[in-house]
Scaffold this active site. Structure first.
Site, PDB file in Angstrom:
ATOM      1  N   SER A  77      44.178  39.203  45.740  1.00 40.68           N
ATOM      2  CA  SER A  77      43.063  39.015  46.231  1.00 40.68           C
ATOM      3  C   SER A  77      43.201  39.203  47.710  1.00 40.68           C
ATOM      4  O   SER A  77      42.935  39.016  48.700  1.00 40.68           O
ATOM      5  CB  SER A  77      44.208  37.277  46.507  1.00 40.68           C
ATOM      6  OG  SER A  77      43.859  36.209  46.265  1.00 40.68           O
ATOM      7  N   LYS A  80      40.299  40.490  49.388  1.00 38.10           N
ATOM      8  CA  LYS A  80      39.247  38.752  49.862  1.00 38.10           C
ATOM      9  C   LYS A  80      39.958  39.254  52.108  1.00 38.10           C
ATOM     10  O   LYS A  80      38.213  39.189  52.121  1.00 38.10           O
ATOM     11  CB  LYS A  80      40.150  37.905  50.080  1.00 38.10           C
ATOM     12  CG  LYS A  80      40.417  37.031  48.733  1.00 38.10           C
ATOM     13  CD  LYS A  80      40.855  35.773  48.803  1.00 38.10           C
ATOM     14  CE  LYS A  80      40.913  35.599  47.245  1.00 38.10           C
ATOM     15  NZ  LYS A  80      42.008  34.237  46.483  1.00 38.10           N
ATOM     16  N   TYR A 204      32.728  39.288  42.418  1.00 41.04           N
ATOM     17  CA  TYR A 204      34.153  38.684  42.956  1.00 41.04           C
ATOM     18  C   TYR A 204      34.869  39.547  41.777  1.00 41.04           C
ATOM     19  O   TYR A 204      36.285  39.957  42.600  1.00 41.04           O
ATOM     20  CB  TYR A 204      34.424  37.394  42.747  1.00 41.04           C
ATOM     21  CG  TYR A 204      35.739  37.022  43.565  1.00 41.04           C
ATOM     22  CD1 TYR A 204      36.202  37.270  44.492  1.00 41.04           C
ATOM     23  CD2 TYR A 204      36.014  36.650  42.234  1.00 41.04           C
ATOM     24  CE1 TYR A 204      37.121  36.507  44.416  1.00 41.04           C
ATOM     25  CE2 TYR A 204      37.403  35.631  42.245  1.00 41.04           C
ATOM     26  CZ  TYR A 204      38.620  35.535  44.144  1.00 41.04           C
ATOM     27  OH  TYR A 204      39.678  35.199  44.464  1.00 41.04           O
ATOM     28  N   TYR A 256      48.990  31.937  51.007  1.00 40.81           N
ATOM     29  CA  TYR A 256      48.646  30.900  50.202  1.00 40.81           C
ATOM     30  C   TYR A 256      49.466  29.479  50.332  1.00 40.81           C
ATOM     31  O   TYR A 256      49.242  29.829  51.904  1.00 40.81           O
ATOM     32  CB  TYR A 256      49.409  31.478  48.428  1.00 40.81           C
ATOM     33  CG  TYR A 256      48.745  32.797  47.696  1.00 40.81           C
ATOM     34  CD1 TYR A 256      47.852  32.660  47.636  1.00 40.81           C
ATOM     35  CD2 TYR A 256      49.732  33.137  47.104  1.00 40.81           C
ATOM     36  CE1 TYR A 256      46.826  34.341  47.380  1.00 40.81           C
ATOM     37  CE2 TYR A 256      49.016  34.455  46.168  1.00 40.81           C
ATOM     38  CZ  TYR A 256      48.091  34.917  46.804  1.00 40.81           C
ATOM     39  OH  TYR A 256      47.786  35.534  45.638  1.00 40.81           O
ATOM     40  N   VAL A 274      47.514  38.541  43.012  1.00 43.12           N
ATOM     41  CA  VAL A 274      48.566  38.273  41.858  1.00 43.12           C
ATOM     42  C   VAL A 274      48.971  39.721  40.798  1.00 43.12           C
ATOM     43  O   VAL A 274      49.657  39.225  40.405  1.00 43.12           O
ATOM     44  CB  VAL A 274      47.348  36.628  41.218  1.00 43.12           C
ATOM     45  CG1 VAL A 274      47.741  35.579  41.348  1.00 43.12           C
ATOM     46  CG2 VAL A 274      46.468  37.860  40.977  1.00 43.12           C
TER      47      VAL A 274
END
Ligand code: GLN
Length: 331
Positions: A77, A80, A204, A256, A274
């Site tokens: 992540s 991102k 992605y 998150y 993660v």
């Protein structure tokens, strides 16, 4: 073990700081047993849960690394952050923010429910999967490799080398991607995707599988701490406005649905993934007393054992300790 109250004005030499960080990495390594490695992407389960490493790169040129800093891992992540920066640079900030909002969700990163419940028909922010997949669909390029090249080009500018993919993780991620595909189909139905669904999802999965090190994360953190400027090469990498928006998003949405707690107890912009990576960004601060890294630093952490929100369990505790002892908070 170094314990107790430290008088930093007398303890700022490199050797002392190195010993200090070594001691606390050894201490928090025991906390890795309080979490578990991610298993929903099968290949990630092979990570060693006891690993814990940290690199801190200061604006003053000081660099401290401790623990398992030689282990490569996938960016997940944290990619991102890079895809958001690239989309803003390619399309313009207002184009991107017209299509993806900047609000925290309080929900898991891969929640499907909250996209549908949002009255405004756009994903909540670029760091939940719905927002990140939408951002990926905006990247320049007609194929997944062309789109990925936009991200790799930016990483190459930041890091001084071009990272590669971990193909095993990529295939594992692609083959276990039911939820991300569900999110993708929902975005397709609402007209939010700007590229073909399969090309977007392939990009992605690839961007999440880019292999990176703890040192790389610290370097990206250092550039963000300097509002997009690389102090080591004396060069602007990210326009200041985009770097600042990115940091605001990291602070409010980067960890998150634990972002509020992280902002409260650690107090710096950060982004986790993660596989157990975290980037933390400590901008320069104005203090009268002596403190380590007063002129700002980037921090990379790796610890694949995760808490129930999907953040590195020992990594967060180590960061919280260091941030409070070194007064890194931006507040
Ligand atoms: N590749 C992961 C996913 O999309 C990234 C999630 C994460 O790091 N939180 O599910």
């Amino acid at each position: 073990m170094v314990q107790g109250i430290v008088n930093w004005s007398t303890e700022l030499n490199e050797e002392w700081l190195q010993n200090y960080v070594d001691d606390w990495v050894a201490f928090y390594r025991k906390h890795t047993k309080d979490g578990e490695v991610a298993s929903y992407i099968p290949k990630l389960q092979e990570a060693n849960p006891h690993h814990l490493g940290i690199t801190i790169i200061g604006n003053n040129g000081l660099e401290i690394s401790s623990g398992d800093v030689e282990i490569p891992f996938t960016i997940q992540s944290i990619s991102k952050v890079i895809s958001f920066i690239v989309a803003c640079m390619e399309r313009g900030v207002s184009y991107v923010l017209d299509r993806v909002d900047v609000e925290p969700t309080g929900e898991a990163f891969n929640s499907i429910m909250h996209i549908e419940m949002n009255q405004v028909k756009k994903p909540f922010n670029p760091f939940v999967n719905a927002g990140a997949i939408t951002i990926t669909s905006m990247l320049n390029g007609n194929t997944s490799d062309e789109k990925l090249a936009s991200i790799l080009n930016m990483l190459e500018k930041m890091l001084g080398y071009r990272p590669v993919l971990d193909v095993d993780i990529y295939e594992s991620e692609r083959d276990s991607s039911m939820r991300n595909r569900a999110i993708g189909y929902y975005l397709l139905e609402t007209g939010l995707l700007e590229s073909d669904l399969n090309i977007t999802l392939e990009t992605y999965f690839k961007q999440c599988s880019i292999e990176i090190s703890v040192h790389d994360l610290a370097k990206i953190g250092l550039i963000l701490a300097n509002d997009g400027f690389d102090p080591q090469r004396n060069e602007e990498i990210i326009p200041r406005q985009i770097a600042r928006i990115t940091k605001a998003l990291m602070l409010t949405c980067g960890m998150y649905d634990a972002s509020g707690k992280f902002a409260t107890y650690v107090g710096v912009p950060a982004k986790s993934g993660v596989s157990g990576g975290i980037i933390a960004v400590a901008p320069p601060r104005v203090r009268d007393e002596a403190m380590p890294f007063l002129s700002g630093c980037g921090i990379g952490v790796f610890g694949p054992s995760l808490d129930d929100k999907g953040n590195s369990v020992a990594g967060i505790r180590l960061l919280r300790h260091i941030a409070s002892q070194w007064d890194l908070s931006i507040f």
